[in-house]
Design an enzyme around this catalytic site. Structure first.
Site, PDB file in Angstrom:
ATOM      1  N   ASP A  95      -2.235 -10.631  -2.720  1.00  0.00           N
ATOM      2  CA  ASP A  95      -2.825 -10.243  -1.438  1.00  0.00           C
ATOM      3  C   ASP A  95      -4.331 -10.000  -1.647  1.00  0.00           C
ATOM      4  O   ASP A  95      -4.769  -9.632  -2.738  1.00  0.00           O
ATOM      5  CB  ASP A  95      -2.154  -8.957  -0.934  1.00  0.00           C
ATOM      6  CG  ASP A  95      -2.543  -8.590   0.486  1.00  0.00           C
ATOM      7  OD1 ASP A  95      -1.738  -8.851   1.395  1.00  0.00           O
ATOM      8  OD2 ASP A  95      -3.645  -8.029   0.680  1.00  0.00           O
ATOM      9  N   HIS A  97      -5.993  -7.582  -0.585  1.00  0.00           N
ATOM     10  CA  HIS A  97      -6.229  -6.152  -0.822  1.00  0.00           C
ATOM     11  C   HIS A  97      -5.462  -5.686  -2.062  1.00  0.00           C
ATOM     12  O   HIS A  97      -4.359  -6.179  -2.325  1.00  0.00           O
ATOM     13  CB  HIS A  97      -5.752  -5.329   0.382  1.00  0.00           C
ATOM     14  CG  HIS A  97      -6.379  -5.728   1.681  1.00  0.00           C
ATOM     15  ND1 HIS A  97      -5.817  -6.656   2.528  1.00  0.00           N
ATOM     16  CD2 HIS A  97      -7.538  -5.322   2.262  1.00  0.00           C
ATOM     17  CE1 HIS A  97      -6.588  -6.812   3.597  1.00  0.00           C
ATOM     18  NE2 HIS A  97      -7.635  -6.020   3.466  1.00  0.00           N
ATOM     19  N   ASP A 146      -4.000 -13.260   3.078  1.00  0.00           N
ATOM     20  CA  ASP A 146      -5.257 -12.865   3.708  1.00  0.00           C
ATOM     21  C   ASP A 146      -6.489 -13.206   2.880  1.00  0.00           C
ATOM     22  O   ASP A 146      -7.598 -12.828   3.247  1.00  0.00           O
ATOM     23  CB  ASP A 146      -5.251 -11.378   4.123  1.00  0.00           C
ATOM     24  CG  ASP A 146      -4.555 -10.468   3.141  1.00  0.00           C
ATOM     25  OD1 ASP A 146      -4.236 -10.929   2.027  1.00  0.00           O
ATOM     26  OD2 ASP A 146      -4.332  -9.285   3.482  1.00  0.00           O
ATOM     27  N   HIS A 177       0.819  -1.225   0.000  1.00  0.00           N
ATOM     28  CA  HIS A 177       0.000   0.000   0.000  1.00  0.00           C
ATOM     29  C   HIS A 177       0.849   1.269   0.000  1.00  0.00           C
ATOM     30  O   HIS A 177       0.337   2.364  -0.276  1.00  0.00           O
ATOM     31  CB  HIS A 177      -0.930   0.031   1.219  1.00  0.00           C
ATOM     32  CG  HIS A 177      -1.938  -1.067   1.242  1.00  0.00           C
ATOM     33  ND1 HIS A 177      -2.879  -1.229   0.251  1.00  0.00           N
ATOM     34  CD2 HIS A 177      -2.146  -2.080   2.126  1.00  0.00           C
ATOM     35  CE1 HIS A 177      -3.630  -2.286   0.529  1.00  0.00           C
ATOM     36  NE2 HIS A 177      -3.198  -2.823   1.662  1.00  0.00           N
TER      37      HIS A 177
HETATM   38  C1  6XA Z   1      -7.517  -1.365   6.909  1.00  0.00           C
HETATM   39  C2  6XA Z   1      -7.061  -2.601   6.208  1.00  0.00           C
HETATM   40  C3  6XA Z   1      -5.616  -2.601   5.920  1.00  0.00           C
HETATM   41  C4  6XA Z   1      -5.255  -3.681   4.952  1.00  0.00           C
HETATM   42  C5  6XA Z   1      -3.923  -4.267   5.233  1.00  0.00           C
HETATM   43  C6  6XA Z   1      -3.549  -5.344   4.289  1.00  0.00           C
HETATM   44  N1  6XA Z   1      -6.994  -1.207   8.194  1.00  0.00           N
HETATM   45  N2  6XA Z   1      -3.161  -5.023   3.079  1.00  0.00           N
HETATM   46  O1  6XA Z   1      -3.554  -6.523   4.582  1.00  0.00           O
HETATM   47  O2  6XA Z   1      -2.761  -5.921   2.201  1.00  0.00           O
HETATM   48 ZN    ZN Z   2      -3.912  -7.525   2.598  1.00  0.00          ZN
END
Ligand code: 6XA
Ligand code: ZN
Length: 342
Positions: free
Chosen positions: A196, A198, A285, A160
């Site tokens: 991932d 996300h 995840d 991110h």
């Molecule tokens: C909001 C979610 C953060 C996502 C973290 C993650 N607190 N990103 O696993 O790949």
């Molecule tokens: Zn993630």
């Protein structure tokens, strides 16, 4: 397959995070890395080596010097302001506000260099993030030295984090730093495959206008899931990079059977692009037991994932991203690595 890891990465140990409108126990914690390490040792995956220390300029190839300096100076500034606990950003220069002025106050800087309030910063965040980037750089160097695969046990994660911002538990974009290192050392075409749960908004943005680093991502549809503001199917790159970004947003509840067709399509893009090396942003995840996610992978599915990626047939480094079901994290991670190694 060699693993790269440094104990320094454990020094970033947030206690709490802001989520669901509450302060809750943090999920991006040292126990994640410790669980993966334990399983790597139990299942004898290969040697675990310490990262080399790379010069700051390797990180500054993808992050702005002022952002890197902000992270380095953050804790001294935070404590000088009389604060002692963990920090969370809470004010941002969104539309109509300026980013071109010199900010003195640490709260202003925190907002200037972040995308969310869900990413705690502490006394040792900078050194851990730096070690995490070194871990990815060292894995990239292993590929350059002729290894066919390597695992960067990165923590904190990276995908991110953008050119000048942190977010989603990420500070330096480990996969991006590694991909750029491969480019800077003689390889011409690099692919990043982000699996991932996300969307890897930071990684996508770093290379959005470049044809030399292909970015492919399969993830939860951002209309329903973090990071909300990037990762849609119509984002395909710009300028010279047009056509070199590809996103597969999938509905909440996706299981392996409904994920596999997107993975096949991504692999076809890899076949056409013919990268000289691949960087896999390996979030775990998508797992059904993940406490913050909504996909339905089973532990066995991660073996299939590793097997499929091996068939792409290019030197591959895995970079750990998310995955918060700590008890299953080692199993899921090593399942990918063993599936890949055959
Ligand atoms: C909001 C979610 C953060 C996502 C973290 C993650 N607190 N990103 O696993 O790949
Ligand atoms: Zn993630």
């Amino acid at each position: 397959m060699k693993t790269v890891f440094s104990e320094t990465q454990l020094a970033h140990a947030p206690a709490q995070e802001i989520s669901d409108g509450e302060l809750k126990p943090a999920v991006e914690i040292p126990a994640r890395a410790e669980m993966v390490l334990k399983t790597l040792k139990d299942r004898q995956v290969g040697d675990i080596v310490a990262p080399e220390e790379f010069p700051l300029r390797s990180i500054q190839r993808v992050h702005s010097p002022d952002y890197v300096a902000f992270l380095e100076n953050f804790w001294p500034m935070w404590t000088a302001a009389g604060r002692s606990g963990e920090a969370f950003p809470f004010v941002w220069p969104v539309r109509s506000l300026r980013v071109d002025t010199k900010i003195n106050h640490i709260d202003g800087l925190l907002g200037r260099y972040s995308m969310d309030a869900g990413t705690p910063l502490g006394a040792h965040t900078y050194e851990a993030a730096r070690a995490s980037a070194d871990t990815a750089l060292t894995a990239a160097q292993l590929l350059l030295n002729g290894e066919q695969s390597a695992f960067a046990l990165c923590r904190p994660p990276g995908h991110h984090a953008g050119f000048d911002f942190l977010g989603g538990y990420c500070f330096f974009n480990n996969a991006g730093v590694a991909a750029q290192h491969l480019r800077d050392n003689g390889l011409n075409r690099i692919a990043i495959l982000d699996v991932d749960y996300h969307h890897g908004n930071g990684t996508q943005a770093l290379f959005y206008d470049r044809p030399d680093i292909l970015f492919l991502s399969i993830h939860a549809d951002p209309k329903d899931e973090y990071p909300y503001y990037l990762g849609y199917a119509d984002e395909t790159g710009e300028h010279a990079g047009t056509g070199f970004t590809r996103n597969w947003p999938l509905p909440l509840g996706t299981d392996w059977d409904s994920y596999a067709p997107a993975l096949e399509e991504a692999c076809r893009w890899l076949l056409v692009y013919k990268p000289e090396a691949m960087v896999v942003s390996l979030g775990l995840d998508c797992f059904e037991g993940d406490p913050i996610s909504g996909f339905k992978f089973k532990s066995e599915d991660y073996i299939r994932l590793g097997e499929r990626l091996a068939k792409v047939g290019v030197p591959t480094m895995f970079v750990l991203e998310g995955g918060y079901a700590v008890d299953a994290l080692g199993t899921n991670c090593v399942n990918v690595l063993e599936g890949f190694s055959g």
